[in-house]
Design an enzyme around this catalytic site. Sequence first.
Site, short mmCIF file in Angstrom:
data_model
loop_
_atom_site.label_atom_id
_atom_site.label_comp_id
_atom_site.label_asym_id
_atom_site.label_seq_id
_atom_site.Cartn_x
_atom_site.Cartn_y
_atom_site.Cartn_z
N ASP A 178 39.03 32.69 85.04
CA ASP A 178 40.18 33.28 84.36
C ASP A 178 39.67 33.97 83.11
OD1 ASP A 178 43.17 33.51 83.84
OD2 ASP A 178 42.49 32.50 82.02
N GLU A 262 40.32 37.53 88.94
CA GLU A 262 41.59 38.23 88.98
C GLU A 262 41.37 39.72 89.17
OE1 GLU A 262 44.59 36.11 86.00
OE2 GLU A 262 42.64 36.50 85.09
N ASP A 342 44.24 27.97 80.52
CA ASP A 342 43.28 28.83 81.20
C ASP A 342 42.59 28.11 82.35
OD1 ASP A 342 43.93 30.82 79.39
OD2 ASP A 342 42.31 30.28 78.01
#
Length: 387
Positions: A178, A262, A342
Amino acid sequence: MRTFEYRLRPSKAQEQALMTTLIASRTMYNACLEELITHYKETGTYMHLYEQDKRHGKAAHPDLPAVVVDTTLKRLHRSFTNFFQGRKNGHKAGFPRFKGANTWNTIQFRDAANCLDNGRFKAPQQCGGRIRVIIHRPLEGKFKFARIVLRPSGWYLQCVCETTPLPLPQKENAVGLDMGIRSLVADSDGQIIDNPRHAKKTAKRLAKAQKRLAKCKKGSRRRTKAKQKVARIHEHIANQRKDTLHKASRYYVDDYQTIAIEDLHVSNLVRNHRLAFAIADASWGMFRRYLEAKAESAARQVIAVRPHYTSQKCSACGEYVEKSLSVRTHVCPCCGYLADRDENAARNILQRGLQVLARTGPSSREREGPEQSGESPLPLKREATGL
């Protein structure tokens, strides 16, 4: 392809020759671009590379080596190819521009396989001849071409070589990453890489140098020195950022077989004027490029998944827990799972990455489609993507 960069140590005469060649190649590039535009307006057709090459020989450019003339023309026509190909594919591609003194800093060569000889770079005589170079590591792979780059800190030699991939031993582990602002990377194993915030730390020194530059009279020697100082600070920030991202990407590629990240659209995220500076300083896009390039060479898998609701969803039970950006701890009211915000997002990213891997099979790079992310009972605007 891999680029090996070395520091050049030219003499004053060689430095003057390099600068003269650099200026002459930029002048030629702009003249050839004007020639292409004029030819299209008159005939309605695009002039081919070899047709234009016939007009630019030794008689037209006596101050330039023939190899620099060829590579400059190829760079110009490559920009037109990228422009037409981008428009054809529906991308927003800009028309080739005329180059100013601050945007043209490269001299390119070809067929220079034996360019390095006893600590010297064998450039054409018009470019300074044999230039001393600091070879701190040997070249690897098959040599393709070389280029000399001018930066605020001096001249550099870049040798582009075609190398064979070096796969690392296979592993059975996987990790989800992340990317954020408070911490550069938080993974699903609970490890955190701090965000150095290089630009923010150097902002005061940069502002002081820029203020000194603004007070100098245009055209003066003091202004030239102040301008060089500002450019050196910008280069130092860029080098710090690249060093951090190279080390972080190398760590994950060496230790994990499958890496889920991501699929962030950074160009859209920086539209938020409050977070644009911090997002640009973190350089998520550069980190992803480094990660994918290293993983491809090491036979690792990098999977890009949709980032929606990764911070809101509980990685333990799947319940959606609404939280604002200021809430940095995930507390699930259903299962009682407690974790850093996170880390919880990284676990969700890993789960999505493993689902994509199960559907598509092993690959160096996979991307999750829009129909595979599912919907959430929470509104999309609540999600703090990548923060």
